[in-house]
Design a protein around this motif. Structure first.
Motif, PDB file in Angstrom:
ATOM      1  N   ASP A   7       0.841  -1.193   0.000  1.00 45.63           N
ATOM      2  CA  ASP A   7       0.000   0.000   0.000  1.00 45.63           C
ATOM      3  C   ASP A   7       0.873   1.239   0.000  1.00 45.63           C
ATOM      4  OD1 ASP A   7      -2.287   1.351  -0.076  1.00 45.63           O
ATOM      5  OD2 ASP A   7      -2.938   0.867   1.948  1.00 45.63           O
ATOM      6  N   ALA A   8       0.249   2.354  -0.269  1.00 44.68           N
ATOM      7  CA  ALA A   8       1.018   3.594  -0.321  1.00 44.68           C
ATOM      8  C   ALA A   8       1.446   4.030   1.063  1.00 44.68           C
ATOM      9  CB  ALA A   8       0.183   4.681  -0.984  1.00 44.68           C
ATOM     10  N   SER A  52       3.155   1.839 -10.491  1.00 44.34           N
ATOM     11  CA  SER A  52       1.856   1.521  -9.933  1.00 44.34           C
ATOM     12  C   SER A  52       2.004   0.422  -8.905  1.00 44.34           C
ATOM     13  CB  SER A  52       0.900   1.066 -11.040  1.00 44.34           C
ATOM     14  OG  SER A  52      -0.259   0.531 -10.474  1.00 44.34           O
ATOM     15  N   TYR A  53       1.035   0.312  -8.062  1.00 42.17           N
ATOM     16  CA  TYR A  53       0.997  -0.793  -7.113  1.00 42.17           C
ATOM     17  C   TYR A  53       0.220  -1.936  -7.718  1.00 42.17           C
ATOM     18  CZ  TYR A  53       2.921   2.290  -3.620  1.00 42.17           C
ATOM     19  OH  TYR A  53       3.737   3.129  -2.940  1.00 42.17           O
TER      20      TYR A  53
ATOM     21  N   SER B  85      -3.652  12.190  -9.269  1.00 44.92           N
ATOM     22  CA  SER B  85      -2.293  11.967  -8.777  1.00 44.92           C
ATOM     23  C   SER B  85      -1.466  13.233  -8.912  1.00 44.92           C
ATOM     24  CB  SER B  85      -1.672  10.809  -9.556  1.00 44.92           C
ATOM     25  OG  SER B  85      -0.354  10.607  -9.188  1.00 44.92           O
ATOM     26  N   VAL B 107       2.603   7.742  -9.407  1.00 46.07           N
ATOM     27  CA  VAL B 107       2.298   6.361  -9.043  1.00 46.07           C
ATOM     28  C   VAL B 107       0.790   6.218  -8.966  1.00 46.07           C
ATOM     29  CG1 VAL B 107       2.715   4.547  -7.368  1.00 46.07           C
ATOM     30  CG2 VAL B 107       4.389   6.371  -7.649  1.00 46.07           C
ATOM     31  N   THR B 109      -2.255   4.910  -7.320  1.00 52.37           N
ATOM     32  CA  THR B 109      -2.637   4.348  -6.031  1.00 52.37           C
ATOM     33  C   THR B 109      -4.134   4.047  -6.028  1.00 52.37           C
ATOM     34  OG1 THR B 109      -3.033   6.557  -5.173  1.00 52.37           O
ATOM     35  CG2 THR B 109      -0.842   5.622  -4.820  1.00 52.37           C
ATOM     36  N   GLU B 111      -6.276   5.071  -3.953  1.00 52.61           N
ATOM     37  CA  GLU B 111      -7.105   6.235  -3.649  1.00 52.61           C
ATOM     38  C   GLU B 111      -7.465   6.999  -4.904  1.00 52.61           C
ATOM     39  OE1 GLU B 111      -4.543   6.827   0.369  1.00 52.61           O
ATOM     40  OE2 GLU B 111      -5.335   8.626  -0.581  1.00 52.61           O
TER      41      GLU B 111
END
Lengths: 347, 145
Positions: A7-8, A52-53, B85, B107, B109, B111
């Protein structure tokens, strides 16, 4: 484009055994999900993302597959509403318009707008003309791949003899050496691997068990079958007649008269009364049993006892005179015991 | 080529036939141009999932149309997430200057993605952490110690 997990909020943790693998894809669409993940990664890279995750990519891959399914479902419903089973381009455009109606597209407000020049189509055309082509990385085969089945042998292909009573489409008979207990046959028979393995060996079972019954269990060996038969009492074969000695049932002989006082003797003994049985006067008939039928008066019970026993009036008077205090007390106890179930019923 | 489309919607009686003819020609041209364009989503994947929904059409152009539409949909979501972002990166840092400066990398995410998907009607909720270790959910400095 780098691809990281976690997670971030926290640093991505090393997961050597890949236990943190997300479970969005089920076993049935794992392949499709993996392919769509590659497409999503390429689209994200073309959009401008550098990193990216793992979770967002999986989520987007799932959204992609759901979108395709949704468009297909809507197109099919529009085709069916028009009385067709095959979809055409206008069904697809209508489906795309319905999905885009949430966000809005050019010309949506006009109910008579032409489908060929709908805003959705124009947007797509712009995308095709403007954006550079990003083909899919790698090539995939057409899926799902259907495994080729082994052709089953049927009666008409295998057997030389044509049975009139057996249809052709039934499977062919197994090798005769598999079900005959011929020693000559066994020696010269085909090796076991080539023969069709029977699920349940009848000859083995009957040789061990005799003819004592048959337990349809399935393809297990004989020892396990016997064990299962013995364990399950419902599968045990019935005993033959007179094998097991069972004591005869003693039917109680018809007694001449049932004395209520006798049956309630323990109760009366506990209360401390003595019972004097008078059977000399009337031997064949039962003594009077007084029933209380919820009236509460003694006269009713007396009338019933008269009717039940059928005694004559003079005998009844004799009995009335002969009743002493102890017997009266015993009958009081009896009445109380009969009253109690009535009370319980009233509760 | 698209000039006839506006006329056809307004006055359908007089120039309707011509407009429709132009529209159909345009559509045909668009579909043929699809065969030259290779979408990022492979045809086999689209065909499989369309087939699962009952979509039965042997025409490859329709498959390509759906593939292109899906690609546009995903790229729209991705660009919205990119906007979110970028807005996050450009926001002023409230914490002290002693901490490391905000990451300039873009990035994706959860959210940003959930915010972008909400506009398209997709509700995506992601749990913040999983309680699989005692240190989960604690502040990074205490964890580093």
């Amino acid at each position: 484009m780098t691809y990281g997990g976690g997670d971030a909020a926290r640093e991505p943790q090393i997961d050597p055994q890949n236990t943190l693998k997300p479970r969005i894809s089920t076993s049935s669409n794992q392949y499709g999900h993996a392919v769509s993940r590659i497409s999503v990664t390429q689209i994200l890279e073309a959009t401008g993302f550098e990193h990216s995750y793992r979770w967002p990519i999986d989520a987007l891959a799932d959204v992609l597959l759901r979108y395709i399914s949704h468009v297909g479902k809507l197109s099919v419903s529009y085709a069916n509403m028009s009385g067709r089973t095959q979809c055409n381009v206008f069904d697809v455009i209508l489906a795309l318009e319905e999905i885009a109606s949430v966000h809005g597209f050019a010309g949506q407000s006009d109910p008579n707008h032409s489908l060929s020049s709908s805003g959705v189509v124009l947007d797509l055309w712009r995308l095709v003309g403007k954006e550079r082509e990003v083909p899919f990385a790698g090539s995939i085969t057409r899926f799902p791949v259907i495994r080729s089945r082994k052709a089953e042998t049927s009666q008409d292909t295998e057997n030389e003899v044509e049975w009139g009573h057996i249809p052709d489409w039934l499977p062919s008979f197994p090798d005769p050496s598999t079900y005959t207990n011929n020693s000559i046959n066994n020696e010269s028979s085909v090796p076991r691997q080539q023969k069709e393995r029977p699920h349940f060996s009848f000859q083995k079972f009957f040789s061990v068990n005799g003819s004592d019954g048959f337990a349809p269990i399935g393809h297990t060996n004989v020892e396990r079958e016997n064990e299962m038969v013995q364990r399950n009492p419902y599968l045990v074969p019935p005993l033959p007649h007179k094998e097991r000695q069972v004591s005869d049932m003693t039917i109680p002989s018809e007694r001449k008269g049932v004395s209520v006082i006798e049956t309630f003797a323990p109760v009366i003994e506990a209360s401390g009364g003595e019972i004097v049985e008078e059977r000399g006067v009337i031997s064949n008939k039962r003594p009077a049993v007084r029933f209380r039928i919820g009236v509460g008066t003694k006269s009713m019970s007396k009338m019933l006892s008269l009717r039940d026993t059928g005694m004559k009036e003079d005998l009844w008077t004799v009995k009335e005179e002969e009743m002493d205090s102890k017997k009266r007390r015993a009958e009081m106890i009896l009445k109380e015991s009969m009253e109690k179930p009535n009370e319980l019923a009233q509760l | 080529m698209m000039s006839g489309s506006g006329n056809s919607s307004g006055a359908a009686s007089t120039v309707g036939a011509d407009g429709r003819h132009d529209d159909d020609a345009a559509l045909t041209e668009f579909l043929s141009s699809l065969m030259d364009y290779t979408p990022t989503i492979p045809d086999e994947l689209v065909e499989h999932y369309l087939g699962r929904s009952g979509f039965n059409c042997p025409d490859l152009r329709l498959t390509r149309l759906v593939a292109v539409a899906t690609q546009k949909f995903i790229s729209d979501i991705a660009s919205d997430a990119l906007q979110h972002s970028k807005a996050r990166v450009a926001a002023p840092i409230k914490d002290n200057k002693s901490k490391q400066p905000k990451d300039k990398r873009l990035v994706l995410t959860m959210e940003d993605l959930s915010k972008a998907l909400r506009e398209y009607g997709v509700n995506l909720k992601h749990p913040e952490y999983f309680a699989d270790s005692p240190l989960t959910g604690t502040d990074p400095p205490t964890r580093e110690e």
